[in-house]
Structures are given as structure tokens and as C-alpha cells.
Design a protein around this motif. Structure first.
Motif, PDB file in Angstrom:
ATOM      1  N   ALA A 304      44.364  41.995  34.508  1.00  0.00           N
ATOM      2  CA  ALA A 304      45.497  41.068  34.010  1.00  0.00           C
ATOM      3  C   ALA A 304      45.071  39.908  32.963  1.00  0.00           C
ATOM      4  CB  ALA A 304      46.541  40.353  34.862  1.00  0.00           C
ATOM      5  N   CYS A 307      41.020  36.368  34.892  1.00  0.00           N
ATOM      6  CA  CYS A 307      39.890  35.547  35.730  1.00  0.00           C
ATOM      7  C   CYS A 307      38.658  36.565  35.081  1.00  0.00           C
ATOM      8  CB  CYS A 307      39.959  36.030  37.053  1.00  0.00           C
ATOM      9  SG  CYS A 307      41.637  35.876  37.792  1.00  0.00           S
ATOM     10  N   CYS A 310      36.636  39.217  36.667  1.00  0.00           N
ATOM     11  CA  CYS A 310      37.556  40.519  36.433  1.00  0.00           C
ATOM     12  C   CYS A 310      37.463  40.916  34.934  1.00  0.00           C
ATOM     13  CB  CYS A 310      39.024  40.307  36.903  1.00  0.00           C
ATOM     14  SG  CYS A 310      40.000  41.718  36.662  1.00  0.00           S
ATOM     15  N   CYS A 350      43.466  37.885  42.201  1.00  0.00           N
ATOM     16  CA  CYS A 350      43.888  39.276  43.178  1.00  0.00           C
ATOM     17  C   CYS A 350      42.633  40.114  43.473  1.00  0.00           C
ATOM     18  CB  CYS A 350      45.068  39.887  42.499  1.00  0.00           C
ATOM     19  SG  CYS A 350      44.571  41.228  41.184  1.00  0.00           S
TER      20      CYS A 350
END
Ligand SMILES: Cc1cc2nc3c(=O)[nH]c(=O)nc-3n(C[C@H](O)[C@H](O)[C@H](O)COP(=O)(O)O)c2cc1C
Ligand code: SF4
Ligand code: SF4
Lengths: 397, 70
Positions: A304, A307, A310, A350
Motif C-alpha cells: 500500500a 511504510c 515495506c 500491517c
């Protein structure tokens, strides 16, 4: 009674409520606890424990979010269940809403799963219970992350299917700020069958790869993987490894797989998880490094992009794995992958980086020889193909 | 009860100031994003930790209380 009619062929859908009478409320929660029903969305969290927490937090104004996003590329079981047994999913959601004293139910169904969306809409229109008539169906945007629980809540609240920082988790503060039970649709259907005393503990599996008939199969727990292969028409090719639990799961070598039973406890003891029930059989003539590189590219692309660890970590992993797969690595690629695979877990909002690096770690173990060969610009499984560096090496030897 | 540094991964944009101010607890990964030791902050470092929390330009850090057992 079971969840599917058996095999990938659709049963005649029921026209209304399937589960009548049986356990409800706290008695049902106790039964789910006794049966140790674990979530089927991937994380395998005990269903009864989540229901208790949401009920305690909810004060009668909780929300049930039935998760039918099914973003996992190798999984088909949720959409199959929603098409074949939409009323059973609704029964489960109604029982959950009753048990946690929720006042609203939302069915969150992947918008690419058109047949599932229409089956769920039609079934909802056929129901007369008040809670079912109040229920909403929200189409989940395509993508791997949309089904993550905080992303689902964020999408329904604000139209943005990106995860949010936790805490608060959805069971504390979710839809409209209310405690929300996010539960996979298969978990809900299984809960409904438990309520009626009818479930023999079966679970849904999606198989693909070297089997003759890819599809969704329902099996009792404790079965050997051979039983799944038999249902899927046997093997079309030899198998070298199996991806268990999907892109969030792990590779296991063929030798290990044939010695397993497919229940959560024995899998967990081996560091594996059933996850969402995906079993992908990698043919012996496919390259594990290449298969892993494809998965890493997909997962990095699905981030996504919120972050740093990630975005950059998965990006770097995907690039290095791709270079290795193409037998054009930089000098330190394999060593870097080993280090990065232990560096990202717990460092995103997440668990996407956790899932991706867990899969990578299993690949580095199961395909250890292949990765070393690729670092040396060779490929073990594809040696039949022209491999110029090897031909050259032999010519000068 | 002990204290720990918690980070909002979505806010953090890898300025790295926290790692400079609290190197005993925070290091940076290959891309400049913080890796925080999971252990509670030792008492002698609490002030440094507070300074790091205040220095983060995007307010991605905060102190949290954790039970020592956890
Ligand atoms: C990146 C990511 C994607 C996910 N996608 C799904 C999904 O498509 N469907 C689903 O049921 N759960 C998905 N989950 C798990 C949910 O966050 C949540 O744990 C689950 O829906 C809870 O239901 P269960 O306890 O019945 O499994 C995903 C999790 C992560 C980290
Ligand atoms: S960890 Fe990745 S997928 Fe999850 S919220 Fe952060 S950027 Fe998005
Ligand atoms: S100072 Fe703030 S933005 Fe910079 S790395 Fe640390 S937490 Fe992230």
C-alpha cells in the motif's frame, strides 16, 4: 452437512436460511471454543476468543464485517463458498451478530468476484430476518491488501482501502468507531455449521499447480495431502515443493509435505500454517527461485506504499530475487536476501511485510541449493535449457 | 510497568534523527528506516528517549507503557 457439495461443481443454492435452531449466543461461543475453530482468512486466530472480546468491547453496538475480499491470488474458496452457499455465510454472520450483540452486518466481497457479489446480493434479498435486511454489501476493491482487516474498515469508513496504524485494532475501534468483528466468510459458515451440530470439522482447500484438476475441495482435518491430490484427480507431474497457505504461507519440500497431516496444530509444530487453505504444487520441472521471484514481485507491487520498510524492503527483495531468477545476480544478492528476510517483520503498519518475508525465508530453506546455483548463474531444474555459463564452464574445464 | 518507544510506520519518513539521539535503542535499516529494540527502555535512557520522541519532525514516535512481563 458440509460446506460444499464436494468437488468444484456447484450445488443447487439453497433459497433461504439453512441453519434453524441449534446453539446461539454464549452457548455457541463455548462450542466454538471447545471445537477450537480457527479463523480461515489466513492468521488462524481462535474464533471464540475474538467473539468474546468484541462482545465485551461492544456494549450492544458492535459491527460484524464478513470478509469475502479474497485477495489471495491462489485462493478460490471464499468466492466458491459465497456462490454455492451464500445463505450459510449469512447464517454465520447472523449468528455472530447475535453472539457479539452487534447491531449491523457488512458483507465485504471482492469486486472482481462477480458471481459471488451477485449470489450474496440475491441471497440477502431472500432473507426476512431484520438483521439480514439491515445488512449491507460493500464491494471490496481489487488487490491483495484490501482484505487486510484495518484496510477493510478504512475502506468502508472513508473509501480508502489502505491499512491504518494499530492500535486501535478493529475489535477495539472499527466501523464508525465501533468495535468490529472482522471474520472470514468461511469462518462464519463453519461457525453456522457448528451451531447446528452438523460440522464434522471440514475446511476448504484451493489446489493448483501440478494436480490434474485445480479447484476448491472440502476435506476433514487431519487428512494427508495425498487425499487432496486424489480429489484433484491425481498429479499431472512430479512435485518438488508445495506452497502451503498461499502468498502469506510457506514453501515445504515434497518429502516434507508427504509426511504431513493438514491440521493447524501439526502444521504449526513444523513452522507451517494452513493459512487460507491454499495448496500449490510446484512441478519438479519448474524453478523454485523463479516461482519465488514472481511471488515477491507481486507482493512488492501490492504494497500500500505507506511504510518505508515495506515499500523499500519488499521492493529491494523483489529486485534481488528477480536478478537471481534471471541468473544475473549482483555479487551479494543471496546474502542480502537472507539478511533482509529477517529484517522486515513487525515493521509495517500491517502484516504484509511479515507475510512476504516469511514466504521468502521458507524459499531460502526449501530451495537452498537452487538459490546457491542461481547466485553462481546456474539453474538446477532448468539445466536442460541452454545455460551458457555452464556450457562455457564445462568447455574450459 | 516499563516504557518503550512506539512508532507510527505510516508517518515515519526515515529522517533518522531518532537513531542519532537514541543509538542504544534505535538503528537504521538499509533504507534509513528505524529498527527499534523490542526491550523496555533502561531507566538511564528514558530522557534520551523522550528527546528523540520530541525531535521526530513528523511526530511518528511516542512513549508507551508496557508491562514488564510482555
Ligand atoms: C495483507 C493482508 C491481506 C489479507 N487479505 C484477506 C482477505 O482477502 N480475506 C480475509 O478473509 N482475510 C484477509 N486477511 C486477514 C484479515 O486481516 C483478518 O485477519 C481476517 O479477515 C480475520 O478473519 P478470520 O479470523 O476468520 O480469519 C489479510 C491479512 C493481510 C495482512
Ligand atoms: S506494511 Fe505495507 S501494505 Fe501494510 S500498510 Fe504499510 S505499506 Fe501498506
Ligand atoms: S525521526 Fe521520526 S521520521 Fe525520522 S526515522 Fe525516526 S521516527 Fe522516522
Amino acid at each position: 452437512m458440509s460446506m460444499l457439495s464436494g468437488g468444484p461443481h456447484p450445488a443447487l443454492p439453497q433459497r433461504g436460511r439453512e441453519i434453524d435452531g441449534g446453539l446461539r449466543g454464549d452457548a455457541l461461543v463455548r462450542e466454538l471454543e471447545r471445537a477450537n475453530l480457527l479463523g480461515r482468512g489466513g492468521a488462524g486466530f481462535p474464533v471464540a476468543r475474538k467473539w468474546r472480546t468484541v462482545k465485551a468491547n461492544g456494549n450492544g453496538r458492535a459491527v460484524v464485517l464478513a470478509n469475502g475480499a479474497e485477495g489471495e491470488p491462489l485462493s478460490r474458496k471464499d468466492r466458491t463458498l459465497m456462490v454455492e452457499r451464500p445463505h450459510l455465510v449469512i447464517d454465520g454472520a447472523l449468528l455472530a451478530a447475535d453472539a457479539v450483540r452487534a447491531s449491523d452486518i457488512i458483507f465485504y466481497v471482492g469486486n472482481e468476484h462477480r458471481a459471488a457479489v451477485s449470489a450474496m446480493r440475491r441471497a440477502l434479498a431472500e432473507r426476512h430476518e431484520r438483521a439480514a435486511q439491515r445488512a449491507r454489501l460493500v464491494e471490496a476493491p481489487a488487490g491483495y491488501i484490501s482484505g487486510e482487516e484495518s484496510a477493510a474498515v478504512h475502506y468502508i469508513n472513508a473509501g480508502d482501502a489502505r491499512p491504518t496504524v494499530t492500535p486501535p485494532r478493529p475489535f477495539e475501534r472499527g466501523i464508525d468507531g465501533r468495535p468490529t468483528l472482522v471474520q472470514n466468510v468461511e469462518s462464519l459458515a463453519a461457525a453456522a455449521l457448528h451451531a447446528s451440530g452438523a460440522l464434522n470439522g471440514t475446511a476448504l482447500f484451493t489446489t493448483s499447480g501440478a494436480v490434474r484438476r485445480s479447484g476448491v475441495y472440502e476435506l476433514p482435518p487431519d487428512v494427508a495431502p495425498e487425499a487432496v491430490v486424489d480429489l484433484a484427480g491425481g498429479l499431472a507431474k512430479d512435485v518438488q515443493a508445495v506452497l502451503i497457505g498461499g502468498y502469506f504461507g510457506s514453501w515445504a519440500s515434497a518429502e516434507e509435505v508427504w509426511s504431513l497431516t493438514l491440521d493447524s496444530n501439526s502444521l504449526r509444530a513444523r513452522g507451517l500454517t494452513l493459512g487460507c487453505g491454499v495448496l500449490y504444487f510446484l512441478p519438479a520441472d519448474s524453478c523454485g527461485v523463479d516461482a519465488t521471484a514472481r511471488i515477491m514481485s507481486y507482493l512488492a507491487g501490492q504494497s500500500a506504499r505507506q511504510c518505508g520498510p515495506c515499500v523499500f524492503g519488499l521492493g529491494a527483495i523483489a529486485t534481488a530475487t528477480r536478478r537471481l531468477a534471471e541468473r544475473a545476480p549482483q555479487a551479494e544478492d543471496l546474502a542480502r536476501l537472507a539478511r533482509w528476510s529477517g529484517l522486515l517483520a513487525g515493521r509495517g503498519a500491517c502484516k504484509h511485510p511479515d507475510g512476504a518475508t516469511g514466504l521468502l525465508r521458507s524459499a531460502l530453506e526449501v530451495f537452498a541449493d537452487d538459490f546457491v546455483a542461481h547466485q553462481q548463474r546456474r539453474c538446477i531444474t532448468r539445466r536442460a535449457l541452454p545455460d551458457h555459463s555452464r556450457v562455457l564452464a564445462e568447455a574450459v574445464a | 510497568m516499563a516504557e518503550q518507544v512506539a512508532i507510527d510506520r505510516i508517518r515515519c519518513d526515515g529522517h533518522g534523527i531518532c537513531a542519532e539521539l537514541l543509538p542504544e535503542m534505535i538503528s537504521l535499516d538499509d533504507w534509513g528506516y528505524p529498527i527499534i529494540k523490542p526491550s523496555p527502555i533502561p531507566l538511564r535512557l528514558i530522557e534520551h528517549a523522550q528527546r528523540a520522541v520530541e525531535a521526530c519532525p513528523v511526530l511518528a514516535l511516542r512513549m508507551t507503557r508496557v508491562s514488564k512481563a510482555a
